[in-house]
Design a protein around this motif. Structure first.
Motif, PDB file in Angstrom:
ATOM      1  N   ALA A  36      27.057  18.010  29.786  1.00  0.00           N
ATOM      2  CA  ALA A  36      25.956  17.251  30.219  1.00  0.00           C
ATOM      3  C   ALA A  36      25.363  17.847  31.685  1.00  0.00           C
ATOM      4  O   ALA A  36      24.182  18.061  32.006  1.00  0.00           O
ATOM      5  CB  ALA A  36      26.322  15.926  30.572  1.00  0.00           C
ATOM      6  N   ALA A  37      26.399  18.213  32.526  1.00  0.00           N
ATOM      7  CA  ALA A  37      26.152  18.902  33.765  1.00  0.00           C
ATOM      8  C   ALA A  37      25.338  20.178  33.695  1.00  0.00           C
ATOM      9  O   ALA A  37      24.277  20.636  34.312  1.00  0.00           O
ATOM     10  CB  ALA A  37      27.241  19.063  34.539  1.00  0.00           C
ATOM     11  N   LEU A  38      25.618  21.116  32.683  1.00  0.00           N
ATOM     12  CA  LEU A  38      25.355  22.322  32.515  1.00  0.00           C
ATOM     13  C   LEU A  38      23.877  22.431  31.867  1.00  0.00           C
ATOM     14  O   LEU A  38      23.276  23.237  32.146  1.00  0.00           O
ATOM     15  CB  LEU A  38      26.157  23.224  31.967  1.00  0.00           C
ATOM     16  N   GLU A  39      23.596  21.279  31.386  1.00  0.00           N
ATOM     17  CA  GLU A  39      22.304  21.215  30.315  1.00  0.00           C
ATOM     18  C   GLU A  39      21.101  20.880  31.644  1.00  0.00           C
ATOM     19  O   GLU A  39      20.109  21.124  31.291  1.00  0.00           O
ATOM     20  CB  GLU A  39      22.380  19.905  29.403  1.00  0.00           C
ATOM     21  N   THR A  62      25.665  16.196  18.655  1.00  0.00           N
ATOM     22  CA  THR A  62      24.849  15.674  17.831  1.00  0.00           C
ATOM     23  C   THR A  62      24.008  14.550  18.272  1.00  0.00           C
ATOM     24  O   THR A  62      24.401  13.810  19.282  1.00  0.00           O
ATOM     25  CB  THR A  62      25.563  15.265  16.606  1.00  0.00           C
ATOM     26  N   ARG A  63      22.780  14.387  17.829  1.00  0.00           N
ATOM     27  CA  ARG A  63      21.687  13.443  18.477  1.00  0.00           C
ATOM     28  C   ARG A  63      21.455  12.377  17.250  1.00  0.00           C
ATOM     29  O   ARG A  63      21.083  12.911  16.217  1.00  0.00           O
ATOM     30  CB  ARG A  63      20.543  14.075  18.824  1.00  0.00           C
ATOM     31  N   ASN A  64      21.620  11.253  17.519  1.00  0.00           N
ATOM     32  CA  ASN A  64      21.132  10.343  16.333  1.00  0.00           C
ATOM     33  C   ASN A  64      19.697   9.669  16.632  1.00  0.00           C
ATOM     34  O   ASN A  64      19.152  10.026  17.409  1.00  0.00           O
ATOM     35  CB  ASN A  64      21.864   8.671  16.925  1.00  0.00           C
ATOM     36  N   GLU A  91      30.452  12.264  39.865  1.00  0.00           N
ATOM     37  CA  GLU A  91      30.849  11.664  38.621  1.00  0.00           C
ATOM     38  C   GLU A  91      29.863  10.652  38.170  1.00  0.00           C
ATOM     39  O   GLU A  91      30.208   9.326  38.067  1.00  0.00           O
ATOM     40  CB  GLU A  91      32.392  11.014  38.491  1.00  0.00           C
ATOM     41  N   PRO A  92      28.547  10.708  38.417  1.00  0.00           N
ATOM     42  CA  PRO A  92      27.722   9.512  37.932  1.00  0.00           C
ATOM     43  C   PRO A  92      27.588   9.193  36.330  1.00  0.00           C
ATOM     44  O   PRO A  92      27.296   8.018  36.326  1.00  0.00           O
ATOM     45  CB  PRO A  92      26.576  10.196  38.365  1.00  0.00           C
ATOM     46  N   SER A  93      28.524  10.079  35.651  1.00  0.00           N
ATOM     47  CA  SER A  93      28.554   9.394  34.136  1.00  0.00           C
ATOM     48  C   SER A  93      29.951   8.861  33.783  1.00  0.00           C
ATOM     49  O   SER A  93      29.964   8.449  32.780  1.00  0.00           O
ATOM     50  CB  SER A  93      28.164  10.823  33.421  1.00  0.00           C
ATOM     51  N   LEU A  94      30.555   8.588  34.783  1.00  0.00           N
ATOM     52  CA  LEU A  94      31.903   8.267  34.620  1.00  0.00           C
ATOM     53  C   LEU A  94      31.940   6.759  33.930  1.00  0.00           C
ATOM     54  O   LEU A  94      31.533   5.932  34.693  1.00  0.00           O
ATOM     55  CB  LEU A  94      32.882   8.246  36.011  1.00  0.00           C
ATOM     56  N   GLY A  95      32.575   6.582  32.834  1.00  0.00           N
ATOM     57  CA  GLY A  95      32.629   5.326  32.326  1.00  0.00           C
ATOM     58  C   GLY A  95      31.748   4.566  31.445  1.00  0.00           C
ATOM     59  O   GLY A  95      31.463   3.495  31.396  1.00  0.00           O
ATOM     60  N   LEU A  96      30.344   5.403  31.674  1.00  0.00           N
ATOM     61  CA  LEU A  96      29.249   4.999  30.828  1.00  0.00           C
ATOM     62  C   LEU A  96      28.994   5.452  29.372  1.00  0.00           C
ATOM     63  O   LEU A  96      29.486   6.473  29.058  1.00  0.00           O
ATOM     64  CB  LEU A  96      27.840   5.427  31.724  1.00  0.00           C
ATOM     65  N   PRO A 132      27.294   6.805  26.067  1.00  0.00           N
ATOM     66  CA  PRO A 132      26.731   8.111  25.886  1.00  0.00           C
ATOM     67  C   PRO A 132      25.078   8.165  26.068  1.00  0.00           C
ATOM     68  O   PRO A 132      24.406   9.066  26.946  1.00  0.00           O
ATOM     69  CB  PRO A 132      26.815   8.650  24.497  1.00  0.00           C
ATOM     70  N   LEU A 133      24.560   7.131  25.675  1.00  0.00           N
ATOM     71  CA  LEU A 133      22.957   6.931  25.840  1.00  0.00           C
ATOM     72  C   LEU A 133      22.731   6.883  27.351  1.00  0.00           C
ATOM     73  O   LEU A 133      21.619   7.139  27.823  1.00  0.00           O
ATOM     74  CB  LEU A 133      22.389   5.697  25.124  1.00  0.00           C
ATOM     75  N   ILE A 134      23.452   6.109  28.133  1.00  0.00           N
ATOM     76  CA  ILE A 134      23.171   5.604  29.443  1.00  0.00           C
ATOM     77  C   ILE A 134      23.486   7.096  30.249  1.00  0.00           C
ATOM     78  O   ILE A 134      22.668   7.286  31.210  1.00  0.00           O
ATOM     79  CB  ILE A 134      24.229   4.615  30.145  1.00  0.00           C
ATOM     80  N   VAL A 135      24.551   7.844  29.712  1.00  0.00           N
ATOM     81  CA  VAL A 135      24.745   9.143  30.741  1.00  0.00           C
ATOM     82  C   VAL A 135      23.600  10.142  30.337  1.00  0.00           C
ATOM     83  O   VAL A 135      23.159  10.828  31.293  1.00  0.00           O
ATOM     84  CB  VAL A 135      26.102   9.963  29.830  1.00  0.00           C
ATOM     85  N   GLN A 136      23.056  10.154  29.066  1.00  0.00           N
ATOM     86  CA  GLN A 136      21.793  10.839  28.954  1.00  0.00           C
ATOM     87  C   GLN A 136      20.611  10.286  29.942  1.00  0.00           C
ATOM     88  O   GLN A 136      19.864  11.314  30.497  1.00  0.00           O
ATOM     89  CB  GLN A 136      21.188  10.740  27.640  1.00  0.00           C
ATOM     90  N   ASP A 137      20.647   8.969  30.093  1.00  0.00           N
ATOM     91  CA  ASP A 137      19.291   8.663  31.121  1.00  0.00           C
ATOM     92  C   ASP A 137      19.638   8.940  32.588  1.00  0.00           C
ATOM     93  O   ASP A 137      18.633   9.495  33.232  1.00  0.00           O
ATOM     94  CB  ASP A 137      19.371   7.149  31.133  1.00  0.00           C
TER      95      ASP A 137
END
Length: 99
Positions: free
Chosen positions: A55-58, A97-99, A19-24, A26-31
């Protein structure tokens, strides 16, 4: 990022991430996901446990989806992303969606 950096200091052959994305945000998850993808591109094997299935499957080559402790479905990331049951249950029908 610090935990990943610390783990890489020992030059592992396999990096296990839970779970490296837990609680982060969205921009940090992308990083984080981009960093994991780069590590794989550099030849490091990564075992990623992640609830953010989209995110994982990407960034994954192959995936296992567990439901109630048992395998629900498995396959290449491309196959899993196009599996109608998986999309309906875990990914939703909308593209991010991407901003």
């Amino acid at each position: 990022m610090l935990a990943i950096g610390r783990a890489l200091m020992s030059r592992p052959k396999l990096l296990l991430l839970d779970e490296p994305s837990l609680g982060l945000a969205p921009l940090i998850v992308q990083d984080i996901m981009q960093t994991i993808s780069r590590l794989c591109g550099d030849g490091l094997s990564v075992l990623l446990v992640e609830q953010n299935a989209r995110a994982a499957l990407e960034i994954s080559h192959y995936g296992y989806v567990l439901e109630m402790g048992s395998f629900f479905v498995q396959g290449t990331a491309d196959v899993l992303r196009s599996d109608e049951r998986l999309v309906a249950t875990y990914l939703g029908n909308e593209k991010p969606t991407r901003n």
